[in-house]
Structures are given as structure tokens and as C-alpha cells.
Design an enzyme around this catalytic site. Structure first.
Site, mmCIF file in Angstrom:
data_model
loop_
_atom_site.group_PDB
_atom_site.id
_atom_site.type_symbol
_atom_site.label_atom_id
_atom_site.label_comp_id
_atom_site.label_asym_id
_atom_site.label_seq_id
_atom_site.Cartn_x
_atom_site.Cartn_y
_atom_site.Cartn_z
ATOM 1 N N ASP A 180 0.851 -1.184 0.000
ATOM 2 C CA ASP A 180 0.000 0.000 0.000
ATOM 3 C C ASP A 180 0.900 1.253 0.000
ATOM 4 O OD1 ASP A 180 -2.397 1.387 0.205
ATOM 5 O OD2 ASP A 180 -2.487 1.239 2.399
ATOM 6 N N HIS A 181 0.642 2.159 -0.911
ATOM 7 C CA HIS A 181 1.388 3.432 -0.971
ATOM 8 C C HIS A 181 2.912 3.273 -1.031
ATOM 9 C CE1 HIS A 181 -2.143 5.939 -0.539
ATOM 10 N NE2 HIS A 181 -2.568 5.112 0.401
ATOM 11 N N HIS A 195 -8.014 9.982 3.549
ATOM 12 C CA HIS A 195 -7.462 8.999 4.489
ATOM 13 C C HIS A 195 -7.747 9.356 5.946
ATOM 14 C CE1 HIS A 195 -4.894 7.835 0.994
ATOM 15 N NE2 HIS A 195 -5.128 6.645 1.495
ATOM 16 N N HIS A 206 -9.133 4.755 -2.544
ATOM 17 C CA HIS A 206 -8.491 4.781 -1.226
ATOM 18 C C HIS A 206 -9.413 5.534 -0.267
ATOM 19 C CE1 HIS A 206 -4.217 3.492 -1.955
ATOM 20 N NE2 HIS A 206 -4.749 3.424 -3.164
ATOM 21 N N SER A 214 -13.009 4.279 4.412
ATOM 22 C CA SER A 214 -13.634 3.879 5.679
ATOM 23 C C SER A 214 -14.921 4.679 5.880
ATOM 24 C CB SER A 214 -12.669 4.132 6.852
ATOM 25 O OG SER A 214 -11.774 3.045 6.975
ATOM 26 N N ILE A 221 -9.732 -0.078 2.943
ATOM 27 C CA ILE A 221 -10.297 0.208 4.262
ATOM 28 C C ILE A 221 -9.276 -0.144 5.346
ATOM 29 C CG2 ILE A 221 -12.129 -0.420 5.906
ATOM 30 C CD1 ILE A 221 -13.896 -0.914 3.337
#
Ligand code: G3H
Ligand code: 13P
Ligand code: ZN
Length: 332
Positions: free
Chosen positions: A93-94, A189, A232, A235, A276
Site C-alpha cells: 500500500d502506498h 485517508h 483509497h 472507511s 479500508i
């Protein structure tokens, strides 16, 4: 060199093609420890969902890349033992540099993200292409990013978002050869996505944040039809967990996440992967805080990490079934 194929993992190619056709999105859940991994696998086996296990730089610093790789191998064996050989991807991730991506590819990751979104356009292309050229030699898939999300992206943080420019996506995907593209259409985020002041109230008095920019998503889909898109910062910040944390000694500010209906709508489009992380942190923290508060004499970690794992599992099941729509698609 540790090949992901020897670990029983798969890359994202088939998964995304099926998700695109089936109108659902693959869950990409971050993990840092054994309980999170177990909860993700239990939930995905029970709902028969494919899954992407995501590892951030923070996770690698916390847990060690060799341990994480072996946990992913353990995850494939655990899924089998639980009764369903769901497809599992181990994804960086990233990724912040070519070297980070290479290290993960060499260490058994089946998919990497190279996040060059904060660089000027041509530099983003150059860096992303370099990662793709390396990754594809080993059949590892690559996610690129165009547009900047607000909030904290691992090492990279931004106070403001810049929506993805639809006019760039075709050129970017062609010139880099990426397998999927993360875009910015209003998600962000972390647990603090929208303050109550940024929201309106619906008829039931529930706070509703500004809608995602589905118009931009549609423009992007027109430019690169059938190309896998990634969201991205997805949530939903479940209010019951925020409340539970604050009722048991926590101190979280009010915040609103991405409404589930909007994610459901996105999952039916070209969005094939939904990331998430923060919701898992909230579910775990809320459960552990409750137990510490209610049973102050408890000091066996299994007695609070176990229930936290159960809460995580239930939350992930709900997401797979009711939000992403990935449930039942493990064996497509
Ligand atoms: O996008 C960022 C993820 O939520 C990972 O966060 O670096 O704190 O593990 P982290
Ligand atoms: P959230 O902070 O909304 O969970 O997003 C996680 C994410 O995008 C990881 O890459
Ligand atoms: Zn992210």
C-alpha cells in the site's frame, strides 16, 4: 527472491477482471498483526470473498517484511483449513519509491502500489513505468495513482485534495502500463474525513457528507472503459465504534466517513478495489477499551485481543456482504 506463487498468493489481474464484470469491488484491508490477518481471513472465508491483504510502510516498520510475508503464506493455508481456498493478494500500500516496490516484489508481494501522485505528472509517469517494467517481469501487478487525497497517506500527507483529471487517465495508463489506477473523487485517508460542519442532516437526523464526485468517475470510465479503478480512503467511520471509544475513556472528535451507500454505488462501477484501514482500527480500539473498562482486572491479552478480532471479523463480513458486494465471488 521469494515468488508470491510459491506462497499460494495471486496477483490482482483475474480478480479485477471478474469484479469489473460482476459489478462488485475487492476488499483491500490493511493488516499489521496476527489478529487483524486472522479476522480478515475468517471474514472472507465465511463470506466466500476474494481479498487483498494490504501492507503499508508503517506496517513493515512495525511488523517486519519477512514476518508479514510468512503471515500471508499462513493466511493462504489458514483459508484452506477453514474450508475455502479464497484468492488472496499480498499488496504493498502506498509504495513511495522504486526501491520499496522492488524490495516487496523480491519478498513475495503479488501486487504493489507506486504512489507518485504528489510528483509532477511526467515524473509520476516515469517512476510508475519503472516499477511496472520491473514488476511485470515477475507477473506482479501494479497500481498507480493520479490525483491527491486529503489526509495522511503513510509518509505523504496533504491538507487538501486534488481531484483526478479525467483528461490525464488515458495517457497515464497507456504510457505507464499500470494494471489499475487509484483516483481522487472526494474520499480521504484517516478517521477524520468530514467534520459535522461540512455535512448536512437527512430526514432521520443523520449527518451526510458531501457526495463523492461520481461525475468525475464517469468521465474517467469513458476515457478508459473497463480499466480497474481503485478507491483509497474508504472507511465509513462507524459511529457505534466512535461512541464506544468515547464512552470507555477515549477522546475522539466527531467525524463522518464515506457513507456505505456511496461505496456500494462505486463498487458497481469500474471501481474494483476499495481500501479500508481506519474502520478496523476503530473496531479494535473500541472493543479493547470496552473490555479494559468493564474488566479492569483482566491482563491476559487473549481476553481482549480475541474479542477485538471477533468484532473485526463481523465488521469485515458486513462490508463484504452489504457494501462491496464481494461475498460469494471467491470461486468465480
Ligand atoms: O493509507 C494509509 C494506511 O491507512 C496505512 O497507514 O502507515 O499508519 O499503517 P499506516
Ligand atoms: P481509510 O483511512 O479510509 O481506512 O483508508 C485506507 C487506505 O486508503 C489505505 O491505503
Ligand atoms: Zn490509501
Amino acid at each position: 527472491m521469494n515468488s508470491y506463487k510459491e506462497l499460494g498468493l495471486v496477483n490482482t489481474r483475474d480478480m479485477f477482471a471478474k469484479a469489473m464484470k460482476g459489478g462488485y469491488a475487492i476488499p483491500a484491508y490493511n493488516f499489521n498483526n496476527m489478529e487483524q490477518m486472522q479476522a480478515i481471513i475468517q471474514a472472507c472465508v465465511e463470506t466466500k470473498s476474494p481479498v487483498i491483504l494490504q501492507v503499508s510502510k508503517g506496517a513493515r516498520d512495525y511488523a517486519n517484511i519477512n514476518i508479514l510475508r510468512n503471515m500471508a503464506r499462513g493466511a493462504t493455508e489458514y483459508a484452506k483449513e477453514l474450508g475455502c481456498e479464497i484468492p488472496i493478494v499480498l499488496h504493498l500500500d502506498h509504495g513511495d519509491s522504486f526501491e520499496t516496490c522492488k524490495q516487496c516484489i523480491d519478498n513475495g508481494f503479488s501486487s504493489v502500489m507506486i504512489d507518485g501522485s504528489h510528483f509532477p505528472y511526467e515524473e509520476n509517469i516515469e517512476l510508475t513505468k519503472k516499477v511496472v517494467d520491473y514488476a511485470h517481469q515477475f507477473d506482479v501487478t501494479v497500481e498507480g495513482e493520479l490525483g491527491v487525497l486529503a489526509g495522511i497517506e503513510d509518509e505523504v500527507s496533504s491538507a487538501v485534495s486534488h481531484y483526478t483529471r479525467p483528461e490525464e487517465v488515458e495517457d497515464f495508463s497507456k504510457r505507464t502500463g499500470v494494471d489499475s489506477l487509484a483516483i481522487s473523487i472526494g474520499t480521504s485517508h484517516g478517521a477524520y474525513k468530514f467534520t459535522p460542519e461540512q455535512c448536512t442532516r437527512n430526514a432521520d437526523g443523520i449527518l451526510v457528507p458531501p457526495p463523492l464526485r461520481f461525475d468525475i468517475l464517469e468521465e474517467i470510465e469513458k476515457k478508459i472503459p473497463g480499466f480497474p479503478i481503485v478507491l483509497h480512503g474508504s472507511s465509513s467511520v462507524p459511529q457505534e465504534y466512535v461512541k464506544m471509544i468515547n464512552e470507555h475513556g477515549g477522546k475522539l472528535d466527531d467525524s463522518v466517513g464515506i457513507p456505505e451507500e456511496q461505496l456500494r454505488k462505486a463498487a458497481k462501477s469500474a471501481v474494483c478495489k476499495i481500501n479500508i484501514d481506519s474502520d478496523g482500527r476503530l473496531a479494535m480500539t473500541a472493543t479493547i477499551r470496552r473490555i479494559f473498562d468493564e474488566k479492569p482486572a483482566e491482563f491476559d491479552p487473549r481476553k481482549y485481543l480475541g474479542p477485538a478480532r471477533d468484532a473485526l471479523r463481523e465488521m469485515y463480513k458486513h462490508k463484504n456482504i452489504d457494501v462491496l458486494g464481494s461475498a460469494g465471488h471467491a470461486l468465480d
